[in-house]
Enzyme design. Structure first.
Site, PDB file in Angstrom:
ATOM      1  CD  GLU A  53      27.975 -18.485   1.281  1.00  0.00           C
ATOM      2  OE1 GLU A  53      28.229 -17.512   0.551  1.00  0.00           O
ATOM      3  OE2 GLU A  53      26.835 -18.972   1.414  1.00  0.00           O
ATOM      4  CG  ASN A 200      22.832 -14.003   3.683  1.00  0.00           C
ATOM      5  OD1 ASN A 200      23.444 -12.947   3.464  1.00  0.00           O
ATOM      6  ND2 ASN A 200      22.579 -14.889   2.723  1.00  0.00           N
ATOM      7  CD  GLU A 201      21.657 -12.374  -0.727  1.00  0.00           C
ATOM      8  OE1 GLU A 201      21.210 -13.324  -1.376  1.00  0.00           O
ATOM      9  OE2 GLU A 201      22.549 -11.620  -1.151  1.00  0.00           O
ATOM     10  CE1 TYR A 267      28.865 -10.883  -4.540  1.00  0.00           C
ATOM     11  CE2 TYR A 267      26.538 -10.886  -3.951  1.00  0.00           C
ATOM     12  CZ  TYR A 267      27.846 -11.259  -3.679  1.00  0.00           C
ATOM     13  OH  TYR A 267      28.143 -11.988  -2.561  1.00  0.00           O
ATOM     14  CD  GLU A 324      26.625 -11.951   0.528  1.00  0.00           C
ATOM     15  OE1 GLU A 324      26.399 -12.173  -0.681  1.00  0.00           O
ATOM     16  OE2 GLU A 324      26.119 -12.604   1.463  1.00  0.00           O
ATOM     17  CD  GLN A 373      31.881 -15.895  -0.399  1.00  0.00           C
ATOM     18  OE1 GLN A 373      32.440 -16.777   0.226  1.00  0.00           O
ATOM     19  NE2 GLN A 373      30.565 -15.932  -0.663  1.00  0.00           N
TER      20      GLN A 373
HETATM   21  O1  AHR Z   1      28.391 -14.656  -2.171  1.00  0.00           O
HETATM   22  C1  AHR Z   1      27.609 -15.643  -2.774  1.00  0.00           C
HETATM   23  C2  AHR Z   1      26.139 -15.535  -2.397  1.00  0.00           C
HETATM   24  O2  AHR Z   1      25.613 -14.329  -2.873  1.00  0.00           O
HETATM   25  C3  AHR Z   1      25.824 -15.501  -0.931  1.00  0.00           C
HETATM   26  O3  AHR Z   1      25.772 -16.775  -0.370  1.00  0.00           O
HETATM   27  C4  AHR Z   1      24.465 -14.864  -0.908  1.00  0.00           C
HETATM   28  O4  AHR Z   1      24.225 -14.170   0.287  1.00  0.00           O
HETATM   29  C5  AHR Z   1      24.482 -13.958  -2.122  1.00  0.00           C
HETATM   30  O5  AHR Z   1      23.355 -14.125  -2.888  1.00  0.00           O
END
Ligand code: AHR
Length: 520
Positions: A53, A200-201, A267, A324, A373
């Site tokens: 990103e 995205n999201e 995450y 992600e 990432q």
């Molecule tokens: O990876 C960082 C961020 O996490 C991304 O931009 C977003 O899609 C997610 O919330």
């Protein structure tokens, strides 16, 4: 002996699941059975994908230094990073975001660099984005490292016309004005865009939408994504955060027939809290276990989302892409909090191994994942400091797991005494058969205190000798620094014994072992 067949080969003792730490007595041997006679799905190499990103020092410095840089580069891409990524093999790379994607206007990133507009990156640190890395720079980079391109379109602040034009610009082989513009900007042949996502999201930074609203928008935008035959991207709908089952339900119900995949993001935060997530280094054993246990939630997330998808798509045509995932800690002291820079330790290596094992167990539905990432951001493969560069423990795990790409996942079951045997410990295991017929085994012992003695029986084939690699260290937070770049790196592992078709070896504390059959 009673066997329980596990869809994903996560084997846990209760103590560790509760995060209470180590066992009091030395663990008894753990017996596992690899069912080579009932193979599962092929592990799509795209499960080993990555995410890049416009965030912090990922694109600028981490990948792109520009042709005039003193850092050795090829057409502006830093050579040390390119060499490391080529050695690793990156099957697919997602770009330009993340949250950045829904404020990205592709026209601002093409044409002469000096006339590209300068914009504020509102999501990540409020720094100025000069757009010097745009579509040509990304597609050229993906080709350079041999990755398939995954482009994420802008729904939040874009239009269906802008999105359709971007795809035409990239893929048209006609003499349309957009194709001519691409040629004028230096690229004659159309690019192959293998994957394209619509937003995205969109439940969050992509527009704070409700699933019903986004489902309609998705159908609207995707209608106009027209590309030449033979260059049709797989169309990806913006999916939920890990717990958002209703999102997947509505999207599958309303729009499944217009998509090839839906994404999900998850995450791993040691504390599970966004305000204080936990440190990347100098953590306690309790935090180690909290991290392992939170990362294990990936398994249930995939089970839950797959169950909904099975209802609307029993043939499993639509993929579930975890586009992600990875650890997210408090940023390194002294770094810009908007840059999400964090160290990467043996704990991250463990998280990577556990998640890869989980993905293998869901290979029938999970056909792509993208660790967040690639460089200098979150659970990175590579860290840089200006001209310096290092490979993280996470990089090494991805490298060790290379034999699993394209292999066929094999179920692994545990003997009934496993919970007792492994109390206070947790093993994460996967097995697969390569296209050449060789058996591959990965075992991660997440216990920071006890060695595990494992025995693998194999049904349906007679295993021969094995060799491979081990990744471990003395400290839980062992990591590589620019002064000690190889403090954590894999070592050869040749201690697996094979007798009468049974494979046995010890898995030291907090270690990851990947073995491949040698045929001898
Ligand atoms: O990876 C960082 C961020 O996490 C991304 O931009 C977003 O899609 C997610 O919330």
């Amino acid at each position: 002996m009673k066997h329980c067949r596990l869809p994903t080969t996560i084997l846990a003792g209760m103590a560790s699941l509760l995060g209470t730490g180590a066992a009091t007595a030395a663990p008894a041997p753990v017996t596992l059975t690899i069912h080579a006679d009932t193979p599962g799905a092929v592990i799509n190499p795209a499960i080993y994908g990555q995410f890049a990103e416009h965030l912090g020092r990922l694109i600028y410095e981490g990948i792109w230094v520009g042709e005039g840089s003193a850092i050795p580069n090829t057409r502006g891409y830093r050579n040390d990073v390119v060499i490391a990524l080529k050695e690793l093999g990156v099957p697919v790379l997602r770009w330009p975001g993340g949250c950045f994607a829904d404020e990205y206007h592709w026209r601002e990133g093409v044409g002469p660099r000096e006339s590209r507009p300068r914009k504020v990156n509102t999501n990540w640190g409020g720094v100025v984005e000069d757009n010097s890395f745009g579509t040509h720079e990304f597609m050229d980079f993906a080709e350079l490292i041999g990755a398939d391109a995954y482009v994420n379109g802008n729904v939040g602040t874009g239009t269906p016309q802008e999105m359709a034009d971007w795809l035409e610009y990239m893929t048209s082989d006609t003499d349309s004005t957009l194709a001519q513009l691409r040629r004028k900007n230096g690229r004659d042949k159309p690019w192959k865009v293998k994957y394209f996502a619509v937003g995205n999201e969109t439940w969050g930074c992509g527009g704070n939408m409700r699933p019903e609203y986004y489902a309609d928008l998705y159908r609207h935008y995707v209608t106009f994504l027209k590309t030449p035959e033979g260059n049709k991207p797989l169309r990806i709908a913006s999916g939920s955060n890990g717990s958002g089952l209703q999102w997947t339900e509505v999207l599958m119900r309303e729009a499944a027939k217009y998509m090839d995949a839906i994404s999900v993001h998850y995450y791993t935060l040691p504390t599970g809290k966004w305000d204080v997530k936990g440190a990347a280094t100098n953590f306690t054993e309790k935090e180690w276990w909290a991290t392992i246990n939170r990362t294990l939630r990936m398994s249930q997330i995939l089970i839950d989302h797959s169950k909904i998808m099975d209802k609307y798509d029993p043939e499993k045509r639509v993929g579930l892409y975890v586009d992600e995932w990875g650890t997210w800690y408090d940023t390194e002291p002294g770094s810009n909090p908007g840059f999400l820079y964090q160290q990467n330790t043996l704990r991250d290596a463990m998280v990577a191994a556990v998640n890869l094992n989980i993905f293998h167990g869901h290979a029938d539905r999970v056909r792509m994942t993208n660790i967040a990432q690639m460089v200098n951001v979150l659970q990175a493969m590579i860290l840089t400091d200006k001209e310096k560069m290092l490979l993280t423990p996470t990089y090494h795990v991805f490298h060790m797991y290379k034999p699993f790409r394209g292999a066929t996942a094999l179920p692994v079951s545990a003997s009934a005494n496993l919970a007792e045997a492994a109390e206070g410990a947790l093993l994460s295991v996967s097995a697969a058969r390569g296209t050449d017929g060789r058996l591959h085994i990965a075992v991660a012992n997440t216990d920071p205190r006890e060695t595990q003695h494992v025995t693998f029986k194999v049904t349906g084939m007679v295993p021969r000798g094995f060799s491979g690699q081990i990744l471990t260290a003395t400290e839980m937070d062992a990591h590589n620094t620019f002064a000690r770049r190889e403090a954590v790196k894999p070592a050869a592992f040749n201690s697996a014994r094979v007798q009468q078709g049974v494979v046995q070896f010890d898995v030291p504390t907090k270690s990851i072992i990947v073995l491949s059959e040698t045929g001898k």
